[in-house]
Write a protein that holds these residues in place. Structure first.
Motif, PDB file in Angstrom:
ATOM      1  N   GLU A 166       0.826  -1.214   0.000  1.00 52.98           N
ATOM      2  CA  GLU A 166       0.000   0.000   0.000  1.00 52.98           C
ATOM      3  C   GLU A 166       0.854   1.254   0.000  1.00 52.98           C
ATOM      4  OE1 GLU A 166      -4.010  -1.484   2.424  1.00 52.98           O
ATOM      5  OE2 GLU A 166      -2.328  -0.608   3.524  1.00 52.98           O
ATOM      6  N   LYS A 167       1.803   1.326   0.916  1.00 52.01           N
ATOM      7  CA  LYS A 167       2.553   2.559   1.134  1.00 52.01           C
ATOM      8  C   LYS A 167       3.672   2.775   0.115  1.00 52.01           C
ATOM      9  CE  LYS A 167       0.615   4.240   4.891  1.00 52.01           C
ATOM     10  NZ  LYS A 167       0.060   5.616   4.969  1.00 52.01           N
ATOM     11  N   VAL A 168       4.425   1.716  -0.185  1.00 55.62           N
ATOM     12  CA  VAL A 168       5.613   1.871  -1.022  1.00 55.62           C
ATOM     13  C   VAL A 168       5.312   1.648  -2.503  1.00 55.62           C
ATOM     14  CG1 VAL A 168       7.989   1.098  -1.402  1.00 55.62           C
ATOM     15  CG2 VAL A 168       7.077   1.213   0.920  1.00 55.62           C
ATOM     16  N   LEU A 169       4.496   0.628  -2.808  1.00 57.23           N
ATOM     17  CA  LEU A 169       4.169   0.348  -4.206  1.00 57.23           C
ATOM     18  C   LEU A 169       2.895   1.044  -4.664  1.00 57.23           C
ATOM     19  CD1 LEU A 169       5.026  -3.466  -4.508  1.00 57.23           C
ATOM     20  CD2 LEU A 169       6.507  -1.482  -4.820  1.00 57.23           C
ATOM     21  N   GLY A 170       2.143   1.613  -3.729  1.00 59.56           N
ATOM     22  CA  GLY A 170       0.931   2.349  -4.089  1.00 59.56           C
ATOM     23  C   GLY A 170      -0.224   1.480  -4.543  1.00 59.56           C
ATOM     24  N   VAL A 171      -0.332   0.264  -3.998  1.00 58.41           N
ATOM     25  CA  VAL A 171      -1.397  -0.664  -4.374  1.00 58.41           C
ATOM     26  C   VAL A 171      -2.560  -0.526  -3.398  1.00 58.41           C
ATOM     27  CG1 VAL A 171      -2.015  -3.062  -4.815  1.00 58.41           C
ATOM     28  CG2 VAL A 171       0.325  -2.272  -5.267  1.00 58.41           C
ATOM     29  N   ALA A 172      -3.725  -0.202  -3.896  1.00 59.91           N
ATOM     30  CA  ALA A 172      -4.918  -0.109  -3.056  1.00 59.91           C
ATOM     31  C   ALA A 172      -5.504  -1.500  -2.828  1.00 59.91           C
ATOM     32  CB  ALA A 172      -5.957   0.797  -3.716  1.00 59.91           C
ATOM     33  N   ASN A 173      -5.781  -1.823  -1.575  1.00 60.26           N
ATOM     34  CA  ASN A 173      -6.371  -3.115  -1.209  1.00 60.26           C
ATOM     35  C   ASN A 173      -5.642  -4.285  -1.878  1.00 60.26           C
ATOM     36  OD1 ASN A 173      -8.221  -4.747   0.151  1.00 60.26           O
ATOM     37  ND2 ASN A 173      -9.675  -4.745  -1.540  1.00 60.26           N
ATOM     38  N   PRO A 174      -4.360  -4.447  -1.596  1.00 60.66           N
ATOM     39  CA  PRO A 174      -3.548  -5.472  -2.279  1.00 60.66           C
ATOM     40  C   PRO A 174      -4.067  -6.887  -2.073  1.00 60.66           C
ATOM     41  CG  PRO A 174      -2.402  -4.578  -0.369  1.00 60.66           C
ATOM     42  CD  PRO A 174      -3.580  -3.703  -0.597  1.00 60.66           C
ATOM     43  N   ARG A 175      -3.994  -7.675  -3.133  1.00 61.96           N
ATOM     44  CA  ARG A 175      -4.407  -9.085  -3.087  1.00 61.96           C
ATOM     45  C   ARG A 175      -3.297  -9.900  -2.433  1.00 61.96           C
ATOM     46  NH1 ARG A 175      -4.476  -9.885  -9.205  1.00 61.96           N
ATOM     47  NH2 ARG A 175      -2.691  -8.520  -8.830  1.00 61.96           N
ATOM     48  N   VAL A 176      -3.656 -10.644  -1.411  1.00 60.32           N
ATOM     49  CA  VAL A 176      -2.700 -11.441  -0.656  1.00 60.32           C
ATOM     50  C   VAL A 176      -2.917 -12.915  -0.975  1.00 60.32           C
ATOM     51  CG1 VAL A 176      -1.859 -12.077   1.634  1.00 60.32           C
ATOM     52  CG2 VAL A 176      -2.639  -9.726   1.197  1.00 60.32           C
ATOM     53  N   ALA A 177      -1.845 -13.625  -1.299  1.00 61.36           N
ATOM     54  CA  ALA A 177      -1.936 -15.054  -1.599  1.00 61.36           C
ATOM     55  C   ALA A 177      -0.916 -15.825  -0.769  1.00 61.36           C
ATOM     56  CB  ALA A 177      -1.696 -15.313  -3.092  1.00 61.36           C
ATOM     57  N   LEU A 178      -1.204 -17.100  -0.554  1.00 61.43           N
ATOM     58  CA  LEU A 178      -0.325 -17.997   0.188  1.00 61.43           C
ATOM     59  C   LEU A 178       0.379 -18.927  -0.792  1.00 61.43           C
ATOM     60  CD1 LEU A 178       0.663 -19.289   2.890  1.00 61.43           C
ATOM     61  CD2 LEU A 178      -1.381 -20.746   2.782  1.00 61.43           C
ATOM     62  N   LEU A 179       1.715 -18.947  -0.776  1.00 62.50           N
ATOM     63  CA  LEU A 179       2.471 -19.855  -1.639  1.00 62.50           C
ATOM     64  C   LEU A 179       2.251 -21.287  -1.159  1.00 62.50           C
ATOM     65  CD1 LEU A 179       4.515 -20.188  -3.954  1.00 62.50           C
ATOM     66  CD2 LEU A 179       6.340 -19.957  -2.251  1.00 62.50           C
ATOM     67  N   ASN A 180       1.790 -22.159  -2.074  1.00 62.69           N
ATOM     68  CA  ASN A 180       1.459 -23.528  -1.689  1.00 62.69           C
ATOM     69  C   ASN A 180       1.701 -24.452  -2.887  1.00 62.69           C
ATOM     70  OD1 ASN A 180       0.503 -25.666  -0.119  1.00 62.69           O
ATOM     71  ND2 ASN A 180      -1.240 -24.489   0.652  1.00 62.69           N
ATOM     72  N   ASN A 181       1.513 -25.756  -2.675  1.00 61.21           N
ATOM     73  CA  ASN A 181       1.754 -26.713  -3.745  1.00 61.21           C
ATOM     74  C   ASN A 181       0.509 -27.007  -4.570  1.00 61.21           C
ATOM     75  OD1 ASN A 181       0.386 -28.134  -1.777  1.00 61.21           O
ATOM     76  ND2 ASN A 181       1.491 -30.048  -2.116  1.00 61.21           N
ATOM     77  N   GLY A 182      -0.478 -26.178  -4.442  1.00 62.08           N
ATOM     78  CA  GLY A 182      -1.703 -26.294  -5.230  1.00 62.08           C
ATOM     79  C   GLY A 182      -2.606 -25.117  -4.956  1.00 62.08           C
ATOM     80  N   ALA A 183      -3.518 -24.840  -5.866  1.00 57.46           N
ATOM     81  CA  ALA A 183      -4.397 -23.682  -5.718  1.00 57.46           C
ATOM     82  C   ALA A 183      -5.603 -23.950  -4.833  1.00 57.46           C
ATOM     83  CB  ALA A 183      -4.862 -23.211  -7.095  1.00 57.46           C
ATOM     84  N   GLU A 185      -8.071 -25.040  -1.701  1.00 53.67           N
ATOM     85  CA  GLU A 185      -8.056 -24.718  -0.268  1.00 53.67           C
ATOM     86  C   GLU A 185      -7.419 -25.812   0.586  1.00 53.67           C
ATOM     87  OE1 GLU A 185     -11.380 -24.244   3.326  1.00 53.67           O
ATOM     88  OE2 GLU A 185     -11.960 -23.902   1.228  1.00 53.67           O
ATOM     89  N   ASP A 186      -7.627 -27.080   0.244  1.00 51.74           N
ATOM     90  CA  ASP A 186      -7.178 -28.187   1.077  1.00 51.74           C
ATOM     91  C   ASP A 186      -5.773 -28.676   0.728  1.00 51.74           C
ATOM     92  OD1 ASP A 186      -7.797 -29.222  -1.383  1.00 51.74           O
ATOM     93  OD2 ASP A 186      -8.884 -30.965  -0.625  1.00 51.74           O
ATOM     94  N   LYS A 187      -5.021 -27.919  -0.072  1.00 53.12           N
ATOM     95  CA  LYS A 187      -3.671 -28.319  -0.448  1.00 53.12           C
ATOM     96  C   LYS A 187      -2.668 -27.981   0.662  1.00 53.12           C
ATOM     97  CE  LYS A 187      -3.961 -30.027  -4.655  1.00 53.12           C
ATOM     98  NZ  LYS A 187      -3.440 -31.360  -5.011  1.00 53.12           N
ATOM     99  N   GLY A 188      -1.537 -28.684   0.639  1.00 57.00           N
ATOM    100  CA  GLY A 188      -0.462 -28.354   1.549  1.00 57.00           C
ATOM    101  C   GLY A 188      -0.388 -29.228   2.775  1.00 57.00           C
ATOM    102  N   ASP A 189       0.641 -28.964   3.580  1.00 56.88           N
ATOM    103  CA  ASP A 189       0.811 -29.690   4.829  1.00 56.88           C
ATOM    104  C   ASP A 189      -0.040 -29.038   5.922  1.00 56.88           C
ATOM    105  OD1 ASP A 189       2.141 -27.334   5.325  1.00 56.88           O
ATOM    106  OD2 ASP A 189       4.128 -28.238   5.462  1.00 56.88           O
ATOM    107  N   LYS A 190       0.133 -29.515   7.150  1.00 62.48           N
ATOM    108  CA  LYS A 190      -0.668 -29.023   8.272  1.00 62.48           C
ATOM    109  C   LYS A 190      -0.505 -27.521   8.468  1.00 62.48           C
ATOM    110  CE  LYS A 190      -1.376 -29.797  13.236  1.00 62.48           C
ATOM    111  NZ  LYS A 190      -0.915 -30.563  14.436  1.00 62.48           N
ATOM    112  N   LEU A 191       0.743 -27.034   8.343  1.00 62.65           N
ATOM    113  CA  LEU A 191       1.005 -25.599   8.509  1.00 62.65           C
ATOM    114  C   LEU A 191       0.237 -24.776   7.496  1.00 62.65           C
ATOM    115  CD1 LEU A 191       2.682 -23.155   9.649  1.00 62.65           C
ATOM    116  CD2 LEU A 191       4.379 -23.688   7.889  1.00 62.65           C
ATOM    117  N   HIS A 192       0.355 -25.132   6.217  1.00 57.88           N
ATOM    118  CA  HIS A 192      -0.251 -24.322   5.164  1.00 57.88           C
ATOM    119  C   HIS A 192      -1.779 -24.383   5.197  1.00 57.88           C
ATOM    120  CE1 HIS A 192       3.894 -24.375   3.755  1.00 57.88           C
ATOM    121  NE2 HIS A 192       3.583 -23.319   3.019  1.00 57.88           N
TER     122      HIS A 192
END
Length: 335
Positions: A166-183, A185-192
């Motif tokens: 928001e502040k440095v790149l000037g992106v309004a309401n930035p889209r946040v994603a989680l890096l995982n091994n699949g798109a 919802e139920d992908k990943g290990d226990k942590l993800h």
């Protein structure tokens, strides 16, 4: 605004550091610089001493030294002295191209964490390569400060990335994603899986779900969050693939006969633009977000352009008050 500079850190120091600082000084009249290091090694390189203050140090931390031991033992090194200047309020930000571990350790143990932040995240700004994309870069963290992370750490990384976008790149309401091994919802290990649920429950985050490493550079998210081990491995794999492709293309041109060489000459401006877009010099350094002041580490092999661009990045952080925003948010959430 004053930036404390480790003049001795980096493969091309002090020459590249001094040249880059002078270029930035000439661009930004609102910046001053304290250059920490051995004056005998760089004073003669300075063309104009305007707004440059030399502070003598007697020790250096080499690139291969054990980080924590080095900052504890070498109190008069350029890294430790510059970090202490920020801690004591004598400088507003700390910049180095030196030993990554030592810079991170100095940031955490000397500059200090913001109250409420358990682990700062090393934050990289990466290019978006999709043609026609509205934005040129995105925020990626933690790219290597923490080999192991807990669920709450990744949620904190998401907010740190959001405020930076928001502040440095000037992106309004930035889209946040989680890096995982699949798109899904139920992908990943226990942590993800647990982090997915936590991020999805945060009303102040524009969480869009998982993203796979193959889609990192396609502009699908403005902030990509991960634990440091996974993010660093994915980043190095991406960088390695890009280098391999350039090597393959170069080999094809060199061994492709006259037609290939003529084609290269015609496309040379295109290759130049691609090189600029993918260069680490273009996007500045990696920021250790979650600290009480900007601590920014650029690549050890940085040239003057990379130094100048990183200083521009630090200036934007200071002018936009991204650290103040972070302090305000985490203080409110820990009252």
């Amino acid at each position: 605004m004053k930036i404390a500079v480790d003049a001795m850190g980096g493969d091309n120091a002090p020459k590249a550091i001094i040249e880059g600082v002078e270029e930035a000084r000439d661009l930004y009249p609102d910046l001053t610089f304290d250059l920490y290091g051995n004056p005998d090694k760089f004073t003669s390189m300075i063309k104009n001493h305007d707004r440059l203050n030399i502070i003598k140090t007697t020790e250096e931390i080499a690139m291969g030294e054990e980080p924590v031991r080095a900052i504890r033992k070498k109190k008069d090194s350029s890294i430790v002295r510059a970090a202490n200047a920020v801690k004591e309020g004598n400088a507003d930000a700390f910049f180095s191209a030196g030993n990554t571990g030592a810079v991170l350790a100095a940031g955490i143990f000397i500059v200090g964490r913001i109250r409420g932040i358990d682990r700062p995240g090393l934050t990289s700004i990466l290019p978006i390569t999709k043609p026609g994309a509205k934005r040129q870069s995105f925020v990626y963290l933690d790219s290597g400060a923490n080999a192991e992370s807990k669920e709450k750490n990744l949620v904190q990384f998401a907010y740190l990335g959001k405020f930076y976008a928001e502040k440095v790149l000037g992106v309004a309401n930035p889209r946040v994603a989680l890096l995982n091994n699949g798109a899904e919802e139920d992908k990943g290990d226990k942590l993800h899986k647990a982090v997915w649920q936590l991020l999805n429950a945060e009303e102040e985050l524009n969480f869009i779900g998982n993203i796979e490493s193959g889609d990192l550079l396609f502009g699908k998210a403005d902030v990509v969050v991960s634990d440091g081990w996974t993010a660093n491995a994915a980043l190095k794999a991406t960088e390695g693939t890009a280098k391999m492709m350039l090597t393959v293309i170069k080999d094809g041109i060199l061994n492709g006969g006259l037609r290939a060489k003529l084609g290269y000459l015609m496309l040379k401006p295109v290759f130049h633009r691609i090189g600029q877009k993918m260069s680490t010099s273009t996007y500045g350094g990696a920021v250790l977000l979650g600290l009480k002041a900007p601590v920014v580490k650029t690549h050890g092999s940085s040239d003057p352009a990379a130094v100048k661009n990183t200083i521009s990045q630090i200036r934007t952080m200071l002018k936009t008050g991204v650290v103040d925003k972070t302090v305000e948010f985490f203080n409110q959430n820990n009252e």
